[in-house]
Design a protein around this motif. Structure first.
Motif, PDB file in Angstrom:
ATOM      1  N   ASN A  47     -17.798   0.585  -8.371  1.00 22.69           N
ATOM      2  CA  ASN A  47     -17.157   0.597  -9.691  1.00 22.69           C
ATOM      3  C   ASN A  47     -17.508   1.931 -10.335  1.00 22.69           C
ATOM      4  O   ASN A  47     -18.622   2.109 -10.824  1.00 22.69           O
ATOM      5  N   SER A  86     -27.608  -2.875 -10.423  1.00 19.28           N
ATOM      6  CA  SER A  86     -28.618  -2.001  -9.818  1.00 19.28           C
ATOM      7  C   SER A  86     -28.779  -2.192  -8.306  1.00 19.28           C
ATOM      8  O   SER A  86     -29.885  -2.127  -7.777  1.00 19.28           O
ATOM      9  N   GLY A 109     -23.752   2.694 -10.473  1.00 23.93           N
ATOM     10  CA  GLY A 109     -24.441   3.974 -10.289  1.00 23.93           C
ATOM     11  C   GLY A 109     -24.459   4.485  -8.860  1.00 23.93           C
ATOM     12  O   GLY A 109     -24.099   5.645  -8.603  1.00 23.93           O
TER      13      GLY A 109
HETATM   14  P1  PGA Z   1     -24.943  -0.719 -11.659  1.00 25.54           P
HETATM   15  O1  PGA Z   1     -23.559  -1.330 -12.233  1.00 25.54           O
HETATM   16  O2  PGA Z   1     -24.856  -0.818 -10.152  1.00 25.54           O
HETATM   17  O3  PGA Z   1     -24.960   0.679 -12.141  1.00 25.54           O
HETATM   18  O4  PGA Z   1     -26.042  -1.559 -12.214  1.00 25.54           O
HETATM   19  C1  PGA Z   1     -22.983  -2.482 -11.678  1.00 25.54           C
HETATM   20  C2  PGA Z   1     -21.721  -2.843 -12.404  1.00 25.54           C
HETATM   21  O5  PGA Z   1     -21.674  -2.712 -13.640  1.00 25.54           O
HETATM   22  O6  PGA Z   1     -20.729  -3.284 -11.782  1.00 25.54           O
END
Ligand code: PGA
Length: 247
Positions: A9, A211, A233
């Motif tokens: 994403n 995360s 991320g």
């Molecule tokens: P993150 O985001 O991997 O940066 O925690 C996940 C998401 O919002 O789909």
């Protein structure tokens, strides 16, 4: 057997030029063909990314969509516009959309029906806040989101739907739910799908998000009920994203 699905994403990141560079870096590496890889990119990147991934197994998704086909909805994008670009997936009800843009279970449900009617596969996001978890309400909250999100969705569509369980406190914070906690909630979501759709609970794919990174992906993916990851991320760095696909 459920095919694992790792979806990046990008959120509001990557201009067209930056996106193309990232895709070129991803494409230049060997990717596990048994894992479905999806890039959910900003609207403005869809066409160029779609072109750039030709000849690979990578799929493209959008990050939001209106439920109407056209009309006076300034700033919105419709399912037929996405379909014209041959978008495969659309993320619906991401917690950032729920939090900053007032999306509700009702609008998520309308969008899900519309996406399915236009042959776009929804990735529907659910998950609790830290406050809800600390007051032991997480299962009640997630159950409600699933039941309302799936209201009047015909069982013939269930195999095309992906659910992403994303505890809000784990998104972009570096805090991951433990693999056991994530699996426990995802097994619970599968049970709710079983109450709604019987054996189709074993067909629907459910991702964990929050995360996810190269260091924790294998442990999560090795759990009984976790079928994939929705990744923010770590999807912005080619090497990391490739490591996730090749977990
Ligand atoms: P993150 O985001 O991997 O940066 O925690 C996940 C998401 O919002 O789909």
């Amino acid at each position: 057997m459920r095919t694992p699905i790792i979806a990046g994403n990008w959120k509001m990141n990557n201009t067209m030029e930056e996106g193309l560079k990232l895709v070129a870096d991803i494409k230049s590496q060997d990717l596990n063909k048994n894992v479905e890889a999806v890039l959910c990119v900003p609207f403005t990147d869809i066409k160029s990314v779609k072109e750039a991934i030709k000849g690979t197994n990578i799929k493209v998704g959008a990050q939001n969509m209106h439920w109407e086909e056209s009309g006076a909805y300034t700033g919105e994008i419709s399912p037929i516009m996405l379909k014209e670009l041959e978008v495969d997936y659309v993320i619906l009800g991401h917690s950032e959309r729920r939090q900053y843009f007032n999306e509700t279970d009702e609008t998520v449900n309308k969008k899900m029906k519309s996406a399915l009617a236009h042959n776009i596969k929804p990735i529907i996001c659910v998950g609790e806040t830290l406050e809800e978890r600390e007051s032991s309400k997480e299962k009640e909250v997630v159950k409600n989101q699933i039941i309302k999100g799936f209201q009047d969705i015909d069982e013939k569509h269930v195999e095309d739907i992906v659910i992403a369980y994303e505890p809000i406190w784990a998104i972009g914070t570096g805090k991951t739910a433990s693999a056991d906690d994530a699996n426990d909630m995802i097994a619970f979501i599968r049970e709710i799908i079983g109450q709604l759709y019987g054996d189709l609970k074993d067909v629907i794919r459910i991702q964990y998000g929050g995360s996810v990174k190269p260091e924790n992906v294998a442990e999560l993916m090795n759990k009984s009920d976790i079928d994939g990851a929705l990744v923010g991320g770590a999807s912005l760095k080619a090497d990391d994203f490739v490591k996730l696909i090749n977990y």
